[in-house]
Motif scaffolding. Structure first.
Motif, short mmCIF file in Angstrom:
data_model
loop_
_atom_site.label_atom_id
_atom_site.label_comp_id
_atom_site.label_asym_id
_atom_site.label_seq_id
_atom_site.Cartn_x
_atom_site.Cartn_y
_atom_site.Cartn_z
N GLN A 39 60.21 91.81 -9.82
CA GLN A 39 59.80 92.08 -8.77
C GLN A 39 58.66 90.90 -8.12
OE1 GLN A 39 60.36 94.38 -6.66
NE2 GLN A 39 60.88 96.41 -7.94
N TYR A 40 58.77 90.98 -6.94
CA TYR A 40 58.00 89.83 -6.24
C TYR A 40 58.27 88.58 -6.77
CZ TYR A 40 55.75 94.09 -4.38
OH TYR A 40 55.61 95.31 -3.64
N ASP A 100 68.37 89.94 -15.10
CA ASP A 100 69.28 90.79 -14.96
C ASP A 100 69.47 91.98 -15.48
OD1 ASP A 100 70.06 89.13 -12.46
OD2 ASP A 100 71.53 88.22 -13.76
N THR A 101 68.70 92.06 -16.97
CA THR A 101 69.12 93.02 -17.77
C THR A 101 67.91 93.93 -17.80
OG1 THR A 101 68.01 91.99 -19.38
CG2 THR A 101 70.27 91.59 -19.06
N ILE A 102 66.74 93.57 -16.97
CA ILE A 102 65.60 94.44 -16.92
C ILE A 102 65.85 95.37 -15.77
CG2 ILE A 102 62.93 94.22 -16.07
CD1 ILE A 102 63.77 92.58 -18.31
N PRO A 103 65.48 96.74 -16.37
CA PRO A 103 65.75 98.24 -15.53
C PRO A 103 64.59 98.01 -14.37
CG PRO A 103 64.72 98.51 -17.77
CD PRO A 103 65.05 97.33 -17.81
N VAL A 104 65.35 98.38 -13.19
CA VAL A 104 64.20 98.20 -11.99
C VAL A 104 64.31 99.69 -11.49
CG1 VAL A 104 63.60 97.31 -9.82
CG2 VAL A 104 64.30 95.68 -11.61
N ASN A 105 63.26 100.39 -11.32
CA ASN A 105 63.18 101.67 -10.80
C ASN A 105 63.47 101.87 -9.33
OD1 ASN A 105 62.93 102.61 -13.37
ND2 ASN A 105 60.68 102.55 -13.32
N ALA A 106 63.06 100.64 -8.50
CA ALA A 106 63.11 100.62 -7.19
C ALA A 106 63.72 99.24 -6.66
CB ALA A 106 61.38 100.77 -6.45
N GLU A 107 64.02 99.25 -5.48
CA GLU A 107 64.78 98.05 -4.90
C GLU A 107 63.66 97.06 -4.93
OE1 GLU A 107 64.60 97.41 -0.53
OE2 GLU A 107 63.72 99.68 -0.40
N LEU A 108 64.39 95.70 -5.27
CA LEU A 108 63.46 94.48 -5.34
C LEU A 108 62.90 94.04 -4.16
CD1 LEU A 108 66.15 92.20 -7.55
CD2 LEU A 108 63.92 93.67 -8.49
N ARG A 109 61.62 93.84 -4.31
CA ARG A 109 60.65 93.38 -3.44
C ARG A 109 60.42 91.96 -3.60
NH1 ARG A 109 56.44 98.38 -1.81
NH2 ARG A 109 57.75 99.41 -0.61
#
Length: 312
Positions: A112-113, A193-202
């Motif tokens: 993120q970010y 790429d393997t990090i789980p992301v709960n929301a869209e990438l900002r």
């Protein structure tokens, strides 16, 4: 290990200081060239350069990072590792030079970010959590394999300045942890790429002056977060009687309003607030063109806005 440190602003000084305090061998520092500043346009050194010079550390200030003379000078230090904190984007000829590569400290919980202004954008977007990440540099900006991360909470009233100061300290400690782990061979890089992301990438692109213009038709929470996210620099701003009004600190009032968005109200003594569709922004600290930064009471003591609704 022989380490070359790269950075420019105050955020980077804390990391450099922490590495030296941990006994790391900083053989050179790379920072931005001196720049003219102030009314006299005298050359100003970066705070990282000032810190390094005071401690007798050699300083390199390349204008172009691909310059052959700079690359030769950098190579001559025979660094094992390069550490980057708040510096420019590096070409591969630089980041791939040391045998242990180059690591970066980034002020967000990657992925993120990614980008130049993660602290500002986290506040602007109303995040309640942020953090710092260390990772190995590769071709695409802020996409390298993660080494370590640490989270920090964002209080509802935190400004970008507050979050900056929190992450500066936490990041410096995380960087020392990362360097120690690399030296001992106890790092396990993880692909982002393997990090789980709960929301869209900002993303966190660079902030420009026009990004600070307040749109009073936006929800009061959005305006409040913009003010927090751009304080103390470059600051959100609006217009008051034809003059630019910078807002450093404000409170939000989530209450029904019948006033047109952008209407401002005051008692002429203690408050000045602007209407949004669903509430008000009450100014606490501000600066009007040609004046110094001040609190609202001091401002109203010497200024009488026109074209404003006076309320008691």
């Amino acid at each position: 290990m022989r380490i070359i440190f790269m950075g420019t602003p105050e955020f980077a000084v804390a990391s450099l200081e922490a590495l030296l305090g941990a006994g790391e061998d900083i053989v050179a520092v790379v920072t931005a060239p001196d720049k003219p500043a102030g009314r006299g346009q005298q050359l100003q050194q970066s705070v990282v350069k000032q810190y390094a010079v005071a401690r007798g550390i050699p300083v390199l200030q390349p204008v172009k990072l691909r310059d052959a003379d700079f690359l030769a000078e950098l190579s001559a230090f025979k660094a094992d590792l390069q550490v980057v904190v708040a510096f420019r984007m590096l070409p591969e000829a630089v980041w791939a030079m040391p045998p242990l590569g180059t690591i970066n400290l980034h002020a967000s919980l990657l992925p993120q970010y990614r980008g130049a202004a993660p602290i500002n954008h986290a506040i602007i977007n109303g995040e309640v959590e942020s953090g710092v990440s260390t990772f190995r540099l590769q071709h695409e900006i802020d996409t390298g394999h993660l080494l370590f991360q640490e989270k920090v909470s964002i209080a509802p009233e935190d400004t970008a300045g507050d979050l900056h100061d929190k992450l500066m300290v936490i990041g410096a400690n995380l960087l020392v942890k990362t360097v120690k782990a690399i030296a001992s061979g106890k790092v396990h890089p993880i692909s982002q790429d393997t990090i789980p992301v709960n929301a869209e990438l900002r993303h966190a692109p660079k902030i420009f002056k026009e990004d600070g213009a307040i749109d009073w038709s936006r929800p009061v929470d959005d305006v409040y977060n913009l003010i927090r996210g751009l304080s103390p620099y470059p600051t959100a701003y609006t217009s008051l009687d034809g003059k630019v009004l910078k807002i450093f600190k404000a409170m939000k009032e989530n209450i029904p309003t019948t006033h047109t968005p952008g209407t401002y109200l005051t008692d002429g003594v203690s408050f000045l607030k602007f209407a949004c569709p669903d509430g008000y922004i009450a100014i606490q600290e501000l600066q009007i063109a040609g004046k110094k930064r001040m609190d609202i009471v001091a401002f109203l003591r010497g200024y009488r806005p026109s074209s404003v609704t006076i309320v008691s």
